[in-house]
Every structure is written in structure tokens, then in C-alpha cells.
Design an enzyme around this catalytic site. Structure first.
Site, PDB file in Angstrom:
ATOM      1  N   TYR A 243       0.843  -1.199   0.000  1.00  0.00           N
ATOM      2  CA  TYR A 243       0.000   0.000   0.000  1.00  0.00           C
ATOM      3  C   TYR A 243       0.877   1.247   0.000  1.00  0.00           C
ATOM      4  O   TYR A 243       0.656   2.182  -0.781  1.00  0.00           O
ATOM      5  CB  TYR A 243      -0.932  -0.005   1.210  1.00  0.00           C
ATOM      6  CG  TYR A 243      -1.760   1.256   1.317  1.00  0.00           C
ATOM      7  CD1 TYR A 243      -2.806   1.496   0.427  1.00  0.00           C
ATOM      8  CD2 TYR A 243      -1.476   2.230   2.277  1.00  0.00           C
ATOM      9  CE1 TYR A 243      -3.552   2.668   0.487  1.00  0.00           C
ATOM     10  CE2 TYR A 243      -2.221   3.394   2.350  1.00  0.00           C
ATOM     11  CZ  TYR A 243      -3.251   3.606   1.458  1.00  0.00           C
ATOM     12  OH  TYR A 243      -3.975   4.768   1.525  1.00  0.00           O
TER      13      TYR A 243
ATOM     14  N   GLU B 126     -11.478   6.020   4.270  1.00  0.00           N
ATOM     15  CA  GLU B 126     -10.920   6.907   5.297  1.00  0.00           C
ATOM     16  C   GLU B 126     -11.949   7.172   6.391  1.00  0.00           C
ATOM     17  O   GLU B 126     -11.596   7.273   7.572  1.00  0.00           O
ATOM     18  CB  GLU B 126     -10.416   8.209   4.678  1.00  0.00           C
ATOM     19  CG  GLU B 126      -9.229   8.063   3.755  1.00  0.00           C
ATOM     20  CD  GLU B 126      -7.947   7.570   4.414  1.00  0.00           C
ATOM     21  OE1 GLU B 126      -7.874   7.538   5.667  1.00  0.00           O
ATOM     22  OE2 GLU B 126      -7.010   7.216   3.678  1.00  0.00           O
TER      23      GLU B 126
ATOM     24  N   TRP C 118      -5.156   2.015  10.246  1.00  0.00           N
ATOM     25  CA  TRP C 118      -5.346   1.871   8.806  1.00  0.00           C
ATOM     26  C   TRP C 118      -5.136   0.434   8.344  1.00  0.00           C
ATOM     27  O   TRP C 118      -5.813  -0.038   7.436  1.00  0.00           O
ATOM     28  CB  TRP C 118      -4.425   2.829   8.052  1.00  0.00           C
ATOM     29  CG  TRP C 118      -4.582   2.714   6.568  1.00  0.00           C
ATOM     30  CD1 TRP C 118      -3.655   2.258   5.684  1.00  0.00           C
ATOM     31  CD2 TRP C 118      -5.748   3.015   5.796  1.00  0.00           C
ATOM     32  NE1 TRP C 118      -4.175   2.275   4.402  1.00  0.00           N
ATOM     33  CE2 TRP C 118      -5.455   2.727   4.452  1.00  0.00           C
ATOM     34  CE3 TRP C 118      -7.020   3.502   6.116  1.00  0.00           C
ATOM     35  CZ2 TRP C 118      -6.379   2.907   3.423  1.00  0.00           C
ATOM     36  CZ3 TRP C 118      -7.944   3.683   5.088  1.00  0.00           C
ATOM     37  CH2 TRP C 118      -7.613   3.392   3.763  1.00  0.00           C
TER      38      TRP C 118
END
Length: 197
Positions: free
Chosen positions: A14, A36, A44
Site C-alpha cells: 500500500y 478513510e 489503517w
């Protein structure tokens, strides 16, 4: 040295291949705004590990499909262990799909809207560690206000800034990060194309 993600192949990929790389397409921007929002209050990596589950649950983040979701879909999603089961965030994702369709009706492109909040002037000096990155900026506060005016939910200034980072509107790779120069070149190309349009 990477900004983050070392030691986890999913997180490393990522960071290396996606975070900060410019995104302008409607569906891709919608997905990142939604993810988000789901990340708010969580790590995350939790969202990354569930990303394919989110994509299955939310019809590949196709705004037209998600905008048609109703109460039965909310109930289905609340029972889906492959996503974060938070009713407010699920309902916001559906509301945000409807807001994307509202933008279309007004002739506004979601990607163009996001990029219209790119900071003016010279790029901010690169931070040397993550503590040097802001949680919000004047631009993210303005973006959050505008999105709320347009019917988006669960997109406060911090979430808006995280989306700006994820979509490359700002380049917050750290000064020593090997991805910084590549991402900045791609961001500069998008900004130049917008200026020429």
C-alpha cells in the site's frame, strides 16, 4: 526507509504502490473517502485487511449501486464480518454515494472537486518523521465544509486530509522516503494538466 508499513507485506505494498499516488477517477476517489471514514478511530492496517471485503460489500464502490442500497442492505452490512460494522459509517457510505450522484447532476466531477482543494504555492517542506505531518490543514477544513454542503457525511477535516494524502492531492511521504520523488513527479503532472485545462 518507508514512511510506514515495514514488516507487513500488505502495508508495504500500500505504501509503495498506492499511498499518495494521484487518484482522480470518481469511483476511486469515492472509495478512498469512504475507507478513510471507516478508518476513523481505527488503525489503517485494519481497513487494508478488510478492503476486499469492503469492495464486495459495497458493489466495488460503484456510486450508482451503493446509492440504491436500502434498509435491507444496511442490515446485511451490519451482519458482514468482512467489513467494519458501524451503522453510522455504513449509512454515511450510502449517503455519500447519493451525494456523488448529486454532484453528477450538477455537472461536478468528484475527482475534480477533490483536486480543486490542492494547496496553492510551493510544496510544503517534507517532514522528517510522521509527527511532523499535520492532521488537518486549511485546505482540508475547506474541503470538509464543501463536502458537507454537498451532502457528504462522516468527512470531517481530519478524514478529508487523510483522503487528500491517499489520493495524492498532497505528498506527505517523508523526506527520506524512496517513494517521495516519484509521487511528487506524478502529483506535479496532475497539477500541470489541471492548470492547462
Amino acid at each position: 526507509m518507508r514512511c510506514f508499513g515495514d514488516g507487513d507485506p500488505l502495508y508495504e505494498a500500500y505504501h509503495d504502490d498506492e499511498w499518495g499516488v494521484p487518484v482522480t477517477g470518481e469511483r476511486e476517489v469515492y472509495e478512498r473517502i469512504c475507507l478513510e471514514a471507516f478508518q476513523s478511530g481505527l488503525a489503517w492496517i485494519t481497513i487494508l485487511r478488510k478492503r476486499e471485503g469492503f469492495r464486495r460489500a459495497f458493489a466495488g464502490f460503484d456510486p450508482e449501486a451503493v446509492a440504491a442500497f436500502g434498509d435491507d442492505d444496511v442490515a446485511r452490512l451490519m451482519a458482514d464480518a468482512e467489513i467494519v460494522r458501524n451503522r453510522a459509517k455504513i449509512e454515511a457510505t450510502i449517503a455519500n454515494a447519493r451525494a456523488v450522484l448529486g454532484l453528477r447532476e450538477q455537472g461536478i466531477d468528484l475527482g475534480e472537486l477533490l483536486w480543486s482543494f490542492a494547496p496553492d504555492g510551493p510544496e510544503r517542506e517534507a517532514a522528517v518523521d510522521l509527527r511532523g505531518l499535520p492532521a488537518t490543514t486549511a485546505e482540508s477544513r475547506a474541503l470538509a465544509r464543501r463536502l458537507k454542503q454537498l451532502g457528504f457525511r462522516f468527512v470531517g477535516p481530519t478524514t478529508a486530509y487523510a483522503a487528500m494524502q491517499a489520493c495524492g492531492v498532497v505528498n506527505d511521504h517523508l523526506a527520506a522516503c524512496p517513494s517521495r520523488a516519484r509521487v511528487e513527479a506524478a502529483r506535479a503532472a496532475v497539477l500541470a494538466a489541471r492548470a492547462a485545462a
